[in-house]
Design an enzyme around this catalytic site. Structure first.
Site, mmCIF file in Angstrom:
data_model
loop_
_atom_site.group_PDB
_atom_site.id
_atom_site.type_symbol
_atom_site.label_atom_id
_atom_site.label_comp_id
_atom_site.label_asym_id
_atom_site.label_seq_id
_atom_site.Cartn_x
_atom_site.Cartn_y
_atom_site.Cartn_z
ATOM 1 C CG PHE A 140 -1.918 1.331 1.151
ATOM 2 C CD1 PHE A 140 -3.042 1.175 0.297
ATOM 3 C CD2 PHE A 140 -1.363 2.577 1.823
ATOM 4 C CE1 PHE A 140 -3.759 2.245 0.407
ATOM 5 C CE2 PHE A 140 -2.328 3.622 1.678
ATOM 6 C CZ PHE A 140 -3.423 3.432 0.927
ATOM 7 C CG ASP A 225 5.542 4.187 1.746
ATOM 8 O OD1 ASP A 225 5.419 4.898 3.002
ATOM 9 O OD2 ASP A 225 4.585 4.275 1.022
ATOM 10 C CE LYS A 257 -0.967 6.847 6.971
ATOM 11 N NZ LYS A 257 -0.719 5.791 5.984
HETATM 12 C C1 LIG Z 1 -0.917 6.081 4.598
HETATM 13 C C2 LIG Z 1 0.076 5.622 3.535
HETATM 14 C C3 LIG Z 1 0.453 6.117 2.386
HETATM 15 C C4 LIG Z 1 -0.642 7.204 1.657
HETATM 16 O O1 LIG Z 1 -0.434 8.529 2.654
HETATM 17 P P1 LIG Z 1 -1.740 9.467 2.541
HETATM 18 O O2 LIG Z 1 -1.238 10.784 3.187
HETATM 19 O O3 LIG Z 1 -2.850 8.800 2.749
HETATM 20 O O4 LIG Z 1 -1.733 9.790 0.984
HETATM 21 C C5 LIG Z 1 1.402 5.711 1.574
HETATM 22 N N1 LIG Z 1 2.215 4.658 2.068
HETATM 23 C C6 LIG Z 1 2.314 3.905 3.230
HETATM 24 C C7 LIG Z 1 2.991 2.898 3.657
HETATM 25 C C8 LIG Z 1 0.907 4.446 4.012
HETATM 26 O O5 LIG Z 1 0.835 3.595 5.258
#
Ligand SMILES: *Cc1c(COP(=O)(O)O)cnc(C)c1O
Length: 399
Positions: A140, A225, A257
């Site tokens: 994700f 990520d 985040k």
């Molecule tokens: C939440 C998340 C995203 C996307 O972040 P948004 O601020 O919702 O666009 C991307 N990568 C990971 C691993 C995430 O947990």
């Protein structure tokens, strides 16, 4: 106005792109939130790890109020006196030469992909527009068209094509699979240290270390990520630090985040000069990215995480929480897994109904991937608060 009123308005006038639990929150403080009827809940989701510092951390709120009285938005057409300090702070805590500020996580992932591609074509010598980026199944990374182009989740893609080409899938946690697909067109590997939305999937020990060795040997980028795992969540400031030393760190690191302190979207992409120097004026940008309000939020969010030793608290509280979850005698629990305060409880029945029952008892959590309950409270959580939640989790899962 009661809960029902707000739920009805939201469903009537809002697109139905979420299916929230039926609770209407109006106030938050630390690990606690209150609904419009005055009921109190412990927040065990913390907005998918965007609230590592807790709700309305006083230091973050005070910094914002002060900034609101000075200036909030300048655009990048001009310099501002907070972005400078934010960039310096990021350099101090991560060791990377440069940062590129954006807003949401998905935007930062898109940014990292652009940087990686341009590096590959202008420095590594891959024929223009012919490169591949390796990603994991069950990943994700957000929901833009390019990002869903490399999602393996059917629903994320269905009826949203055509998609962006240039991505190759491998199973998560298997470094040999990556070794097999790397070729002369490979730009790099984009991976989550732990798959969060994918169901809190922790790869085998040594996976990142081996990935680092392979990517280094083959001369391709390791792009991590850490939007969800970063900033203390897994018991270290960054999850890669469980396995990699400072000079082995990823070529590109993506944060988001919790960098926004539970207030406002703030994300960044970090890399050293040899990579980031491919980005020239006009190549990329964002009206809001790096604005003074976002920058002061980023600075203060980082300060709170470091001053309050939140990674260490996440490690200690996480071990305690996981140990106690594993001791619950339940006919429903298949597995309890996680690292630090990123915890998944996999059930043999759909998790939604359990989340609904936890809600009734005052515990906010959310199912992920149907059969997994995610527990990811703010990292400021104390033992008594975990005990308060555990009592209720046990009540729901043991009967
Ligand atoms: C939440 C998340 C995203 C996307 O972040 P948004 O601020 O919702 O666009 C991307 N990568 C990971 C691993 C995430 O947990």
């Amino acid at each position: 106005m009661n809960s029902l009123y707000h739920i009805e308005l939201t469903e009537k006038y809002g697109a139905h792109n979420y299916k929230p639990l039926k609770v209407v929150l109006t106030r938050g403080e630390g690990v606690w939130v209150w609904d419009v009827e005055g009921n109190k809940y412990i927040d065990m989701l913390s907005s998918y790890s965007a609230l590592n510092q807790g709700h309305r951390h006083p230091k973050i709120i005070n910094a914002i109020i002060e900034q609101l009285n000075n200036i909030t938005l300048t655009s990048r057409a001009f310099y501002n006196d907070k972005l400078s300090l934010f960039l310096k702070k990021l350099n101090e805590i991560t060791g990377y030469d440069k940062a590129l500020p954006m807003n949401s996580g998905a935007e930062a992932v898109e940014t990292a992909l652009k940087i990686a591609r341009k590096w590959a074509y202008t420095k590594k010598g891959i024929p223009l527009n012919d490169g591949e980026i390796i990603v994991a199944l069950n990943n994700f990374h957000g929901r833009t068209i390019t990002i869903i182009s490399f999602s393996s989740e059917k629903q994320y893609r269905y009826a949203f094509g055509p998609f962006t080409p240039g991505f190759v899938f491998v199973p998560f946690g298997d470094e040999k699979a990556i070794e097999r697909v790397i070729n002369e067109r490979t730009i790099g590997v984009l991976i989550e240290p732990i798959q969060g939305e994918g169901g809190i999937i922790v790869p085998p020990d040594g996976y990142l270390k081996k990935l680092r060795e392979i990517t280094k040997e083959k001369g391709v980028l390791l792009i991590l990520d850490e939007i969800q795992t970063g900033l203390g969540r897994t018991g270290k400031l960054f999850a890669y630090q469980h396995e990699l030393s400072e000079d082995e760190k990823p070529d590109i690191l993506i944060l988001g985040k919790a960098l926004g302190g539970g207030v406002y979207p703030v994300s960044v992409v970090l890399a050293n000069d040899n990579i980031m120097e491919v980005i020239k004026p006009g190549d990329h940008g964002s009206t809001f990215g790096g604005n003074p309000l976002a920058s002061i939020i980023g600075i203060t969010s980082i300060e709170v995480i470091i001053e309050e030793n939140l990674p260490e608290n996440a490690r200690i509280m996480g071990e305690y929480f996981i140990k106690n979850l594993r001791e619950i005698k339940s006919p429903y629990i298949k597995e309890v897994r996680g690292k630090g305060l990123l915890i998944g409880v996999e059930l043999n029945k759909p998790a939604r109904e359990f989340c609904e029952r936890l809600l009734e008892l005052g515990v906010l959590s959310k199912e992920t991937h149907d059969y997994v309950i995610r527990f990811a409270p703010p990292l400021i959580i104390k033992r008594e608060e975990i005990d308060w939640a555990l009592e209720r989790i046990e009540a729901v899962l043991s009967k």
